[in-house]
Enzyme design. Structure first.
Site, PDB file in Angstrom:
ATOM      1  N   CYS A 100       0.824  -1.197   0.000  1.00  0.00           N
ATOM      2  CA  CYS A 100       0.000   0.000   0.000  1.00  0.00           C
ATOM      3  C   CYS A 100       0.868   1.261   0.000  1.00  0.00           C
ATOM      4  O   CYS A 100       1.972   1.265   0.503  1.00  0.00           O
ATOM      5  CB  CYS A 100      -0.949   0.101   1.216  1.00  0.00           C
ATOM      6  SG  CYS A 100      -1.956  -1.354   1.414  1.00  0.00           S
TER       7      CYS A 100
ATOM      8  N   ARG B 197       3.274   0.367  -5.244  1.00  0.00           N
ATOM      9  CA  ARG B 197       3.182  -0.320  -3.952  1.00  0.00           C
ATOM     10  C   ARG B 197       1.894  -1.122  -3.796  1.00  0.00           C
ATOM     11  O   ARG B 197       1.735  -1.887  -2.840  1.00  0.00           O
ATOM     12  CB  ARG B 197       3.247   0.703  -2.811  1.00  0.00           C
ATOM     13  CG  ARG B 197       4.504   1.539  -2.818  1.00  0.00           C
ATOM     14  CD  ARG B 197       4.490   2.519  -1.662  1.00  0.00           C
ATOM     15  NE  ARG B 197       4.469   1.819  -0.398  1.00  0.00           N
ATOM     16  CZ  ARG B 197       5.542   1.361   0.222  1.00  0.00           C
ATOM     17  NH1 ARG B 197       6.725   1.557  -0.302  1.00  0.00           N
ATOM     18  NH2 ARG B 197       5.442   0.725   1.369  1.00  0.00           N
TER      19      ARG B 197
ATOM     20  N   TRP C 222      -2.971  -2.580  -1.589  1.00  0.00           N
ATOM     21  CA  TRP C 222      -2.699  -3.964  -1.962  1.00  0.00           C
ATOM     22  C   TRP C 222      -3.333  -4.784  -0.840  1.00  0.00           C
ATOM     23  O   TRP C 222      -2.843  -4.782   0.291  1.00  0.00           O
ATOM     24  CB  TRP C 222      -1.188  -4.230  -2.043  1.00  0.00           C
ATOM     25  CG  TRP C 222      -0.836  -5.571  -2.585  1.00  0.00           C
ATOM     26  CD1 TRP C 222      -0.674  -5.910  -3.888  1.00  0.00           C
ATOM     27  CD2 TRP C 222      -0.577  -6.766  -1.825  1.00  0.00           C
ATOM     28  NE1 TRP C 222      -0.337  -7.244  -4.001  1.00  0.00           N
ATOM     29  CE2 TRP C 222      -0.273  -7.791  -2.755  1.00  0.00           C
ATOM     30  CE3 TRP C 222      -0.577  -7.080  -0.455  1.00  0.00           C
ATOM     31  CZ2 TRP C 222       0.037  -9.098  -2.361  1.00  0.00           C
ATOM     32  CZ3 TRP C 222      -0.272  -8.367  -0.061  1.00  0.00           C
ATOM     33  CH2 TRP C 222       0.024  -9.354  -1.013  1.00  0.00           C
TER      34      TRP C 222
ATOM     35  N   ASN D 299      -0.821   1.572   5.959  1.00  0.00           N
ATOM     36  CA  ASN D 299      -0.053   0.582   5.205  1.00  0.00           C
ATOM     37  C   ASN D 299       0.527  -0.401   6.227  1.00  0.00           C
ATOM     38  O   ASN D 299       1.314  -0.004   7.079  1.00  0.00           O
ATOM     39  CB  ASN D 299       1.061   1.315   4.425  1.00  0.00           C
ATOM     40  CG  ASN D 299       2.168   0.406   3.924  1.00  0.00           C
ATOM     41  OD1 ASN D 299       3.295   0.827   3.738  1.00  0.00           O
ATOM     42  ND2 ASN D 299       1.864  -0.851   3.699  1.00  0.00           N
ATOM     43  N   GLY D 300       0.095  -1.669   6.157  1.00  0.00           N
ATOM     44  CA  GLY D 300       0.613  -2.662   7.101  1.00  0.00           C
ATOM     45  C   GLY D 300      -0.479  -3.623   7.523  1.00  0.00           C
ATOM     46  O   GLY D 300      -1.521  -3.706   6.862  1.00  0.00           O
TER      47      GLY D 300
ATOM     48  N   GLU E  43      15.684 -16.225 -13.441  1.00  0.00           N
ATOM     49  CA  GLU E  43      15.252 -14.823 -13.507  1.00  0.00           C
ATOM     50  C   GLU E  43      14.465 -14.558 -14.803  1.00  0.00           C
ATOM     51  O   GLU E  43      13.445 -13.862 -14.780  1.00  0.00           O
ATOM     52  CB  GLU E  43      16.489 -13.910 -13.403  1.00  0.00           C
ATOM     53  CG  GLU E  43      16.239 -12.432 -13.565  1.00  0.00           C
ATOM     54  CD  GLU E  43      15.284 -11.819 -12.542  1.00  0.00           C
ATOM     55  OE1 GLU E  43      14.895 -12.493 -11.584  1.00  0.00           O
ATOM     56  OE2 GLU E  43      14.894 -10.655 -12.749  1.00  0.00           O
TER      57      GLU E  43
ATOM     58  N   LYS F 148      10.625 -13.222 -14.936  1.00  0.00           N
ATOM     59  CA  LYS F 148      10.214 -12.006 -15.664  1.00  0.00           C
ATOM     60  C   LYS F 148       9.027 -12.305 -16.574  1.00  0.00           C
ATOM     61  O   LYS F 148       8.073 -11.562 -16.638  1.00  0.00           O
ATOM     62  CB  LYS F 148      11.349 -11.447 -16.527  1.00  0.00           C
ATOM     63  CG  LYS F 148      12.465 -10.751 -15.837  1.00  0.00           C
ATOM     64  CD  LYS F 148      12.127  -9.418 -15.202  1.00  0.00           C
ATOM     65  CE  LYS F 148      11.638  -9.604 -13.800  1.00  0.00           C
ATOM     66  NZ  LYS F 148      12.595  -9.604 -12.746  1.00  0.00           N
TER      67      LYS F 148
ATOM     68  N   GLU G  48       5.721 -13.084 -14.481  1.00  0.00           N
ATOM     69  CA  GLU G  48       5.107 -12.020 -13.684  1.00  0.00           C
ATOM     70  C   GLU G  48       4.468 -10.927 -14.530  1.00  0.00           C
ATOM     71  O   GLU G  48       3.511 -10.299 -14.089  1.00  0.00           O
ATOM     72  CB  GLU G  48       6.083 -11.434 -12.658  1.00  0.00           C
ATOM     73  CG  GLU G  48       7.218 -10.646 -13.222  1.00  0.00           C
ATOM     74  CD  GLU G  48       8.185 -10.158 -12.156  1.00  0.00           C
ATOM     75  OE1 GLU G  48       7.752  -9.862 -11.049  1.00  0.00           O
ATOM     76  OE2 GLU G  48       9.383 -10.074 -12.464  1.00  0.00           O
TER      77      GLU G  48
ATOM     78  N   HIS H 290      15.882 -34.893 -16.104  1.00  0.00           N
ATOM     79  CA  HIS H 290      15.289 -35.516 -14.918  1.00  0.00           C
ATOM     80  C   HIS H 290      13.828 -35.125 -14.740  1.00  0.00           C
ATOM     81  O   HIS H 290      13.312 -35.169 -13.618  1.00  0.00           O
ATOM     82  CB  HIS H 290      16.120 -35.154 -13.685  1.00  0.00           C
ATOM     83  CG  HIS H 290      17.541 -35.587 -13.809  1.00  0.00           C
ATOM     84  ND1 HIS H 290      17.947 -36.884 -13.603  1.00  0.00           N
ATOM     85  CD2 HIS H 290      18.644 -34.909 -14.193  1.00  0.00           C
ATOM     86  CE1 HIS H 290      19.252 -36.976 -13.828  1.00  0.00           C
ATOM     87  NE2 HIS H 290      19.701 -35.784 -14.189  1.00  0.00           N
TER      88      HIS H 290
ATOM     89  N   LYS I   8       5.373  -3.642  -5.602  1.00  0.00           N
ATOM     90  CA  LYS I   8       6.829  -3.478  -5.689  1.00  0.00           C
ATOM     91  C   LYS I   8       7.531  -3.830  -4.391  1.00  0.00           C
ATOM     92  O   LYS I   8       8.556  -4.480  -4.388  1.00  0.00           O
ATOM     93  CB  LYS I   8       7.141  -2.038  -6.086  1.00  0.00           C
ATOM     94  CG  LYS I   8       8.603  -1.748  -6.327  1.00  0.00           C
ATOM     95  CD  LYS I   8       9.044  -2.278  -7.662  1.00  0.00           C
ATOM     96  CE  LYS I   8      10.522  -2.131  -7.899  1.00  0.00           C
ATOM     97  NZ  LYS I   8      10.989  -3.138  -8.862  1.00  0.00           N
TER      98      LYS I   8
HETATM   99  C1  F6R Z   1      10.469  -9.602  -9.417  1.00  0.00           C
HETATM  100  C2  F6R Z   1      10.467  -8.768  -8.238  1.00  0.00           C
HETATM  101  C3  F6R Z   1      10.336  -9.412  -6.910  1.00  0.00           C
HETATM  102  C4  F6R Z   1      11.334  -8.773  -5.925  1.00  0.00           C
HETATM  103  C5  F6R Z   1      11.108  -9.335  -4.515  1.00  0.00           C
HETATM  104  C6  F6R Z   1      12.137  -8.799  -3.543  1.00  0.00           C
HETATM  105  O1  F6R Z   1      10.630  -8.859 -10.582  1.00  0.00           O
HETATM  106  O2  F6R Z   1      10.553  -7.570  -8.336  1.00  0.00           O
HETATM  107  O3  F6R Z   1      10.517 -10.778  -6.993  1.00  0.00           O
HETATM  108  O4  F6R Z   1      12.624  -9.053  -6.362  1.00  0.00           O
HETATM  109  O5  F6R Z   1       9.838  -8.982  -4.096  1.00  0.00           O
HETATM  110  O6  F6R Z   1      12.073  -7.410  -3.436  1.00  0.00           O
HETATM  111  P1  F6R Z   1      13.251  -6.597  -2.823  1.00  0.00           P
HETATM  112  O7  F6R Z   1      14.442  -6.750  -3.692  1.00  0.00           O
HETATM  113  O8  F6R Z   1      12.755  -5.185  -2.792  1.00  0.00           O
HETATM  114  O9  F6R Z   1      13.517  -7.140  -1.449  1.00  0.00           O
END
Ligand code: F6R
Length: 617
Positions: free
Chosen positions: A2, A27, A75, A101-102, A490, A494, A497, A513, A612
């Protein structure tokens, strides 16, 4: 998660809050709301959906006038995203209003208690419980709002960044934080105040900000300034005003269609900014204060434990290869969420490295606290300056990538790898596990990486064409070996998501396997097959895929011919040292997922269900 925004001052609060919420939408973006005091009345408008939906709702619902206001982009944690559960929430009397937020963990028992005293609740949220608890304290104890907030928060278990005001005393806003970030922007003559989860909503108005620490609250009064107190014992805390170092252009799209694309293209500069002043090639040294000051701890470490989540965890996996290879220090890479609940064996001779772009990830923060409680030395690798993780760790190194706003992490990943490579090289030099010529060669190659990333970005149009062919795939496999196994993970993350296509990353040899059973003529398989690093073995894996008719997209070194013959498509990246290759092979994978998501009409910067910074566990 949030995002929260507030304003108190002579200007109209509405545009400041709405624009601020748009900047904080990374957020959380499943609902949004605003409360304004127009001099006589408190007006609240809220809706399921994005801030743009809120703007439409406001048009039909309330006037936009008022000099005091708070806003929220959500969120969802407690209660599904709908209009009623959206913030702000109002107390039963209609006097007090809150954004939060929390999570309030003990909200059920508090709710029962309040219900037994006649309080009623419209929403399913923990936040509505909190505002009524504050109201209850205020009425029962006959105290002012600030004191009521302080007493109420002492009864609460959980995490919060809140802003509250009373419509009968709108010249005062009370804010508090525990576990969720909260910044206060202070106008030029201390005659206006901004409240936000980070400084981005008020950058064009002021560069002066106060960041609340955990367990602190502040009473912000029009013309009277900010008073900070400890929530626990009400003691006064000195107000430390920081000058912000971020510019407005860093948080705008700058001509790109999406933040994600802008951030992909920013990587040459971001990587340079990360090693600037640290990599001194002419002197053949690496200078990092946080490492230098704690060299003994690093050199005496039995092992390094890396804790992180998501993309940052993938950067940690790359670091495992680098640290073990170059510095010969055993490394374990842990999901912070598993580590914190596993009763792990941690000793005073362990060094824990916590990696986090946002510096706010709840699980990583909790893992750090656990490691510290067992006596380990904890080093942070964060992007956001002054974030909770940066403050909670004993020492650290910032990535200096600049604000990352696209929810899918891109430049954070490559700059994390850059910082971790610098640390590994510095330790390797100190331990004597790398020869002087190898060390120099690494410095030289690392310095060349930004130009090579620039070159890798030139394949964009070719990658877009490949994206067009595979955009309707239902599944996708990503394979890599050694240093490029984490890059495969990774790449798959990408794609899933932002395009919602199911994708899995695997070590190439592990394919036999199990995952090989998935391969048929409809399955695209991205294989990282750069020249150094088990090249021949990966070529054999490609042959195995080809004989099962899988569609092969090879990420290869410039000038490669062998994979070109076997693969359906190849994307070239410049040659570099194997240990640095993830910094290049990642680039085409980021672009591939970006273009597929755009072609599928997905919300690239704000993918569904994500946020984020994940400040809930
Ligand atoms: C993927 C992504 C998330 C963050 C994860 C950790 O693209 O952005 O998987 O990497 O939520 O976030 P941080 O790095 O802020 O601890």
């Amino acid at each position: 998660m949030c995002g929260i925004v507030g304003y108190l001052g002579p200007r109209e609060a509405y545009p400041i809050i709405i624009e601020g919420l748009k900047r904080l939408e990374y957020r959380g973006y499943d609902s949004a709301g605003i409360a304004l005091f127009d001099g006589t009345n408190l007006k609240v408008s809220k809706t399921k959906g994005k801030v743009a939906d809120l703007e439409n709702r406001v048009e039909n619902e309330i006037t936009k006038h008022g000099n005091v206001g708070i806003g929220h982009t959500r969120w969802a944690t407690h209660g599904v995203p709908n209009d009623i559960n959206s913030h702000p929430h109002i107390s039963n009397s209609g006097d007090l209003v809150i954004i939060h937020n929390g999570i309030i963990e003990n909200y059920e028992s508090l709710k029962q208690e309040l219900t037994s005293r006649g309080y009623t609740f419209q929403s399913d949220t923990d936040t509505e419980v909190l505002i009524n608890l504050i109201e209850d304290v205020k009425t029962q104890e006959k105290v002012k709002l600030g004191q009521a907030v302080q007493i109420a928060l002492n009864q609460v278990i959980g995490a919060y960044a809140i802003a509250v005001f009373d419509k009968n005393k709108p010249e005062e806003v009370v804010v508090a934080r525990l576990g969720s970030p909260l910044a206060i922007g202070i106008g030029e003559n201390e005659d206006e105040f901004f409240i936000a989860s980070d400084a981005s909503p008020f950058l064009e108005y002021t560069k002066n900000a106060v960041y609340l620490e955990d367990e602190e609250m502040a009473i912000i009064r029009f013309h009277k300034g900010v008073k900070i107190r400890k929530i626990k014992d009400d003691s006064l805390v000195d107000t430390y005003v920081q000058e912000l170092q971020i510019n407005l252009e860093q948080i705008e799209k700058g001509g790109f269609d999406h933040f994600m694309l802008k951030e992909i293209y920013e990587q040459p500069k971001a990587i340079k900014d990360t090693y600037r002043g640290r990599l001194l090639r002419n002197d053949a040294i690496i200078k990092m204060a946080g490492v230098e000051d704690n060299m003994k701890k690093f050199l005496n470490a039995n092992r390094i434990i890396i804790v992180a989540c998501g993309t940052s965890w993938h950067a940690g996996l790359v670091a495992e290869y680098i640290f073990e290879d170059l510095a010969r220090i055993p490394v374990e890479v842990e999901y912070a969420s598993e580590f914190r609940y596993r009763n792990p064996v941690i000793t005073e001779n362990d060094v824990v490295i916590a990696i986090s772009q946002s510096g706010e990830t709840a699980d990583t923060l909790a893992a750090i606290k656990l490691a510290k409680s067992k006596g380990a030395f904890v080093f942070g690798v964060c992007n956001v300056v002054g974030s909770s993780i940066a403050r909670e760790t004993h020492a650290g190194a910032y990535t200096h990538a600049g604000p990352e706003i696209g929810v899918a992490s891109t430049k954070a990943f490559t700059t994390q790898i850059t910082v971790l490579t610098l640390i590994a090289l510095r330790l390797a030099r100190a331990k004597g596990t790398i020869s002087s010529s190898d060390f120099r060669q690494h410095l030289l190659e690392l310095e060349l990486i930004p130009n090579k990333v620039e070159k890798a970005l030139k394949s964009d149009a070719h990658i877009k064409m490949i994206a067009e062919i595979y955009k309707n795939s239902r599944n996708c496999l990503y394979l890599g070996r050694g240093y490029n196994f984490p890059v495969a993970l990774e790449g798959a993350l990408k794609l899933k998501e932002i395009s919602y296509i199911h994708a899995e990353g695997y070590p190439a040899a592990e394919m036999k396997h199990g995952p090989i059973a998935l391969i048929d003529e409809n399955m695209p398989i991205v294989v990282i097959a750069t020249k150094k690093g088990h090249y021949e073995k990966v070529v054999s894996n490609i042959q195995e895929i080809k004989s099962r008719k899988g569609k092969i997209i090879g990420i290869v070194t410039e000038g490669d011919t062998q994979v070109k013959e076997l693969a359906d498509h190849v994307i070239e990246v410049p040659e570099t040292l194997e240990s640095l290759s993830p910094l290049l092979t990642t680039i085409p994978l980021q672009l591939l997922s970006y273009h597929i998501a755009v072609m599928l009409n997905k919300d690239v910067d704000q993918p569904r269900n994500l946020a984020k910074s994940v400040t809930v566990e």
